[in-house]
Motif scaffolding. Structure first.
Motif, PDB file in Angstrom:
ATOM      1  N   MET A   1      59.181  33.508  44.160  1.00 39.62           N
ATOM      2  CA  MET A   1      57.646  33.298  44.056  1.00 39.62           C
ATOM      3  C   MET A   1      56.599  33.951  44.084  1.00 39.62           C
ATOM      4  O   MET A   1      57.316  34.701  44.100  1.00 39.62           O
ATOM      5  N   ASN A   2      56.371  34.393  42.702  1.00 43.08           N
ATOM      6  CA  ASN A   2      55.070  34.541  42.416  1.00 43.08           C
ATOM      7  C   ASN A   2      53.616  34.822  42.447  1.00 43.08           C
ATOM      8  O   ASN A   2      53.397  33.637  41.831  1.00 43.08           O
ATOM      9  N   THR A   3      53.333  34.954  43.475  1.00 43.54           N
ATOM     10  CA  THR A   3      52.424  35.092  43.685  1.00 43.54           C
ATOM     11  C   THR A   3      50.433  35.341  43.542  1.00 43.54           C
ATOM     12  O   THR A   3      50.795  36.793  44.231  1.00 43.54           O
ATOM     13  N   ILE A   4      49.988  35.285  42.771  1.00 44.34           N
ATOM     14  CA  ILE A   4      48.899  36.196  42.520  1.00 44.34           C
ATOM     15  C   ILE A   4      47.851  36.075  43.181  1.00 44.34           C
ATOM     16  O   ILE A   4      46.783  34.660  43.823  1.00 44.34           O
ATOM     17  N   THR A   5      47.304  37.112  44.511  1.00 50.00           N
ATOM     18  CA  THR A   5      46.411  36.760  45.574  1.00 50.00           C
ATOM     19  C   THR A   5      44.794  37.631  44.944  1.00 50.00           C
ATOM     20  O   THR A   5      44.532  37.372  44.652  1.00 50.00           O
ATOM     21  N   PRO A   6      43.726  35.877  45.672  1.00 45.73           N
ATOM     22  CA  PRO A   6      42.486  36.340  44.942  1.00 45.73           C
ATOM     23  C   PRO A   6      42.401  37.529  45.492  1.00 45.73           C
ATOM     24  O   PRO A   6      42.555  38.651  46.022  1.00 45.73           O
ATOM     25  N   ASN A   7      41.461  38.399  44.137  1.00 44.03           N
ATOM     26  CA  ASN A   7      40.939  40.074  44.675  1.00 44.03           C
ATOM     27  C   ASN A   7      39.105  39.853  43.829  1.00 44.03           C
ATOM     28  O   ASN A   7      38.823  39.225  42.999  1.00 44.03           O
ATOM     29  N   LEU A   8      38.618  39.960  45.211  1.00 41.29           N
ATOM     30  CA  LEU A   8      36.724  40.050  45.145  1.00 41.29           C
ATOM     31  C   LEU A   8      36.493  41.750  45.039  1.00 41.29           C
ATOM     32  O   LEU A   8      35.321  41.599  45.370  1.00 41.29           O
ATOM     33  N   ASP A   9      37.311  42.534  44.411  1.00 39.61           N
ATOM     34  CA  ASP A   9      36.723  43.775  44.894  1.00 39.61           C
ATOM     35  C   ASP A   9      35.741  43.394  43.094  1.00 39.61           C
ATOM     36  O   ASP A   9      36.302  43.804  42.094  1.00 39.61           O
ATOM     37  N   GLY A  10      34.159  44.007  42.957  1.00 39.90           N
ATOM     38  CA  GLY A  10      33.738  43.901  41.922  1.00 39.90           C
ATOM     39  C   GLY A  10      33.967  45.332  41.397  1.00 39.90           C
ATOM     40  O   GLY A  10      33.288  45.542  40.155  1.00 39.90           O
ATOM     41  N   ARG A  11      33.840  46.126  41.559  1.00 41.75           N
ATOM     42  CA  ARG A  11      34.353  47.682  40.953  1.00 41.75           C
ATOM     43  C   ARG A  11      34.723  47.231  40.064  1.00 41.75           C
ATOM     44  O   ARG A  11      35.589  46.880  39.657  1.00 41.75           O
ATOM     45  N   GLN A  12      34.303  47.976  38.755  1.00 49.01           N
ATOM     46  CA  GLN A  12      34.344  48.167  37.501  1.00 49.01           C
ATOM     47  C   GLN A  12      34.256  46.834  37.234  1.00 49.01           C
ATOM     48  O   GLN A  12      35.135  46.760  35.592  1.00 49.01           O
ATOM     49  N   LEU A  13      34.131  46.102  37.589  1.00 47.17           N
ATOM     50  CA  LEU A  13      34.081  45.027  36.416  1.00 47.17           C
ATOM     51  C   LEU A  13      31.948  44.684  35.874  1.00 47.17           C
ATOM     52  O   LEU A  13      31.084  44.819  36.681  1.00 47.17           O
ATOM     53  N   ARG A  14      31.982  44.140  34.414  1.00 42.85           N
ATOM     54  CA  ARG A  14      31.268  43.908  34.173  1.00 42.85           C
ATOM     55  C   ARG A  14      30.349  42.374  34.003  1.00 42.85           C
ATOM     56  O   ARG A  14      31.614  41.714  33.444  1.00 42.85           O
ATOM     57  N   ILE A  15      29.536  42.088  35.278  1.00 40.86           N
ATOM     58  CA  ILE A  15      28.554  40.485  34.665  1.00 40.86           C
ATOM     59  C   ILE A  15      28.039  40.210  34.263  1.00 40.86           C
ATOM     60  O   ILE A  15      26.719  41.232  34.224  1.00 40.86           O
ATOM     61  N   GLY A  16      27.903  39.281  33.388  1.00 43.88           N
ATOM     62  CA  GLY A  16      26.722  38.949  32.452  1.00 43.88           C
ATOM     63  C   GLY A  16      25.674  37.660  33.118  1.00 43.88           C
ATOM     64  O   GLY A  16      26.519  36.890  33.113  1.00 43.88           O
ATOM     65  N   ILE A  17      24.735  37.554  33.843  1.00 44.45           N
ATOM     66  CA  ILE A  17      23.900  36.302  33.625  1.00 44.45           C
ATOM     67  C   ILE A  17      23.569  35.514  33.498  1.00 44.45           C
ATOM     68  O   ILE A  17      22.514  36.643  32.383  1.00 44.45           O
ATOM     69  N   VAL A  18      23.049  34.597  32.925  1.00 38.91           N
ATOM     70  CA  VAL A  18      21.370  33.498  32.032  1.00 38.91           C
ATOM     71  C   VAL A  18      21.190  33.041  33.006  1.00 38.91           C
ATOM     72  O   VAL A  18      21.629  32.248  34.086  1.00 38.91           O
ATOM     73  N   GLN A  19      19.542  33.083  33.522  1.00 38.25           N
ATOM     74  CA  GLN A  19      19.331  32.515  34.186  1.00 38.25           C
ATOM     75  C   GLN A  19      18.430  32.048  33.069  1.00 38.25           C
ATOM     76  O   GLN A  19      17.636  31.932  32.408  1.00 38.25           O
TER      77      GLN A  19
END
Length: 160
Positions: A1-19
């Protein structure tokens, strides 16, 4: 079985927020909590873009434009819809939710939907911290998951 584990490393990510600005006191506090959590996860200030719109019905069009720019790994929708005495609550809740979902699916981009739908102001205030923090975590985790899956897909295609 191949399991992808949750990754909460936000480095290198670009996030857009609409409020959505309607019920702005609650939405503004949600934005603060969300941005604080993103930074705790490693997302740099310069990699967070915030756009505001008048209300929840306008959130999907702003998300669509952010998604179509292909500059973001994930998006976050923030706002509050509080029940009133008319059917308008159902209309705004349903249509904004459907629009947010459609943008995510159409553009293959994770969108954390943190548009609260509550009976009153007190319920909305009680949910600010948890919902906004969760939205940041969902955006980072899902961005990393989608990026991982896309990398695996491209690697598989290169092997062929």
């Amino acid at each position: 079985m191949n399991t992808i584990t949750p990754n909460l490393d936000g480095r290198q990510l670009r996030i857009g927020i609409v409020q959505a600005r309607f019920t702005n006191e609650i939405g503004s506090e949600m934005l603060k909590v969300c941005c604080r959590t993103l930074k705790e996860l490693g997302v740099a200030d310069e990699d967070i873009t915030v756009a505001t719109v008048p209300g929840a019905l306008e959130v999907p069009i702003a998300l669509m434009n952010l998604a179509s720019s292909e500059q973001f790994d994930a998006l976050i929708a923030i706002g509050v819809v509080i029940r009133g005495e008319t059917y308008h609550f159902e209309l705004v809740s349903n249509e904004s939710g459907a629009g947010v979902t459609r943008v995510g699916l159409d553009y293959n981009i994770p969108i954390a939907n943190a548009i609260l739908t509550t009976e009153n102001d007190e319920q909305a205030v009680a949910r600010i911290e948890e919902k906004a923090s969760d939205a940041a975590k969902v955006a980072v985790e899902c961005a990393n998951l989608v990026n991982h899956l896309l990398e695996a897909q491209f690697a598989e295609e290169d092997e062929k």
